[in-house]
Design an enzyme around this catalytic site. Structure first.
Site, mmCIF file in Angstrom:
data_model
loop_
_atom_site.group_PDB
_atom_site.id
_atom_site.type_symbol
_atom_site.label_atom_id
_atom_site.label_comp_id
_atom_site.label_asym_id
_atom_site.label_seq_id
_atom_site.Cartn_x
_atom_site.Cartn_y
_atom_site.Cartn_z
ATOM 1 N N LEU A 203 0.923 -1.057 0.040
ATOM 2 C CA LEU A 203 -0.069 0.044 -0.038
ATOM 3 C C LEU A 203 1.010 1.219 -0.152
ATOM 4 O O LEU A 203 1.570 1.285 1.089
ATOM 5 C CB LEU A 203 -0.908 -0.184 1.447
ATOM 6 C CG LEU A 203 -1.791 1.132 1.471
ATOM 7 C CD1 LEU A 203 -2.904 1.353 0.272
ATOM 8 C CD2 LEU A 203 -2.381 0.939 2.874
ATOM 9 N N HIS A 204 0.768 1.901 -1.060
ATOM 10 C CA HIS A 204 1.647 3.157 -1.322
ATOM 11 C C HIS A 204 1.181 4.153 -2.148
ATOM 12 O O HIS A 204 1.585 5.570 -2.015
ATOM 13 C CB HIS A 204 3.453 2.925 -1.469
ATOM 14 C CG HIS A 204 3.250 2.533 -3.155
ATOM 15 N ND1 HIS A 204 3.083 1.159 -3.478
ATOM 16 C CD2 HIS A 204 3.672 3.317 -4.024
ATOM 17 C CE1 HIS A 204 3.243 1.202 -4.773
ATOM 18 N NE2 HIS A 204 3.620 2.418 -5.017
ATOM 19 N N ARG A 205 0.067 3.912 -3.177
ATOM 20 C CA ARG A 205 0.119 4.733 -4.144
ATOM 21 C C ARG A 205 -0.432 6.135 -3.773
ATOM 22 O O ARG A 205 -1.618 5.887 -2.910
ATOM 23 C CB ARG A 205 -0.751 4.132 -5.146
ATOM 24 C CG ARG A 205 -0.687 4.909 -6.583
ATOM 25 C CD ARG A 205 -1.030 4.116 -7.636
ATOM 26 N NE ARG A 205 -0.161 2.936 -8.166
ATOM 27 C CZ ARG A 205 0.782 3.219 -8.875
ATOM 28 N NH1 ARG A 205 0.831 4.339 -9.611
ATOM 29 N NH2 ARG A 205 1.637 2.281 -9.089
#
Length: 356
Positions: A203-205
């Site tokens: 999870l990073h966008r």
């Protein structure tokens, strides 16, 4: 001797450059100068990749990270321009869709240095994504466009590239080259104490982490899956950890620190399902025969969706839950031909030499 200036700055670019740089070293009549912008700068996100992948140490090391997209890209543009003027490359080589990619391509184009773009033609058709802006603009100023898939070629054809004085070539995906090359060297994360069976999440966008509602839905979904279905292992980027804390959210899953590429390969090889908002991880899951649930509204890798290997669920909590339950433990049929079978890097280098 043709001189190539390669621009890298972010984790996926280190991996892609590792196999292309290897192919350059094995070829005659071409040499490479490596420039690292510093976009990913901490040890786990940068240095460890050079150590693990055997990438030559950068000839030029900038220290540009943080700040807004415009600020970061502008600083990179100025510094890369100076490097081009100093080293006088015959061509600039860029990868993917980061700020480093766009800055390198623009700096070269303004100095009339030809640009080769690896992963050209990818489109999510979501202009709210900074990556979409970066990749579109980079394609516009490149003359060698190396497409990983037939879909990418068709995207460029639809945008009129067939009528431009450029070369559009389907060469395969260098990420498959890397996965096949390094899979045997994968290792478990140090001190992870991982469960025997687990779901791997990333999870990073920005479209998820910078939107409070989307971030809340995803965090709640991951927590519920971890509690009700199977342990969720999440290597958490420092920026994402900070944003989750700012929203007052709590991740009740198996959190580990960011991992190097070999550790990520091990996690992909040993998990039963992948939940991600990453672009590259969608493909890497496929390379290891694992189903993927993509927490985005669009994907550049539409062929994976069409093949049933990947399902788009956006940031809808119920869709994430239902899809995770449906795909958990399923085996995805491997189809190397979809991404070139592991020979993309050698094709790229041959074409760079051919069109020099």
């Amino acid at each position: 001797m043709q001189r190539i200036l390669t621009i890298i700055g972010a984790r996926p670019q280190f991996i892609k450059a590792s196999v292309v740089s290897r192919a350059i070293q094995q070829a005659d009549g071409i040499e490479e100068i490596l420039l690292h912008t510093g976009q990913h700068f901490d040890t786990n996100m940068s240095e460890v990749f050079f150590d693990q992948l055997g990438i030559p140490r950068p000839d030029i090391q900038l220290d540009i990270h943080g700040g807004s997209h415009g600020e970061m890209t502008g600083l990179m543009l100025a510094e890369i321009e100076q490097s081009i003027l100093t080293h006088k490359p015959d061509r600039v080589l860029v990868y993917g869709d980061t700020n480093s990619t766009l800055a390198g391509a623009l700096a070269a184009a303004k100095l009339h240095v030809p640009v080769a773009h690896v992963e050209a033609g990818l489109r999510s058709f979501n202009m709210r994504m900074p990556e979409e802006v970066n990749r579109i603009l980079t394609d516009q100023v490149s003359d060698l466009l190396f497409c990983p898939t037939e879909t990418a070629v068709k995207n460029l054809e639809a945008e009129g590239f067939a009528q431009k004085p450029v070369k559009v070539m389907q060469v395969g995906d260098v990420m498959q080259d890397a996965a096949l090359l390094f899979a045997k060297r994968s290792v478990p994360p140090v001190g992870g104490n991982l469960p025997d069976r687990f779901i791997l999440a990333t999870l990073h966008r920005a479209e998820n982490t910078d939107d409070a509602e989307r971030l809340t839905n995803i965090v709640q979904a991951l927590n519920q899956i971890h509690q009700e279905k199977a342990p969720v292992v999440l290597p958490l980027h420092p920026r994402t950890r900070k944003l989750i804390a700012q929203q007052g959210l709590s991740l009740n899953v198996h959190l580990i620190d960011p991992v190097g590429y070999f550790e990520m390969l091990w996690l992909l090889d040993h998990c039963d399902l992948v939940l991600t908002d990453s672009g590259g991880v969608q493909k890497e899951a496929f390379f290891f025969g694992k189903p993927c649930v993509t927490m985005r509204d669009q994907t550049e890798w539409v062929e994976l969706v069409e093949a049933g290997a990947n399902q788009l669920v956006g940031a809808c909590k119920n869709k994430i839950l239902d899809s995770a339950k449906h795909h958990y433990g399923r085996i995805v049929e491997d189809a190397h031909a979809l991404y070139g079978g592991g020979a993309a890097s050698s094709r790229i280098v041959k074409k760079i030499i051919e069109f020099s």
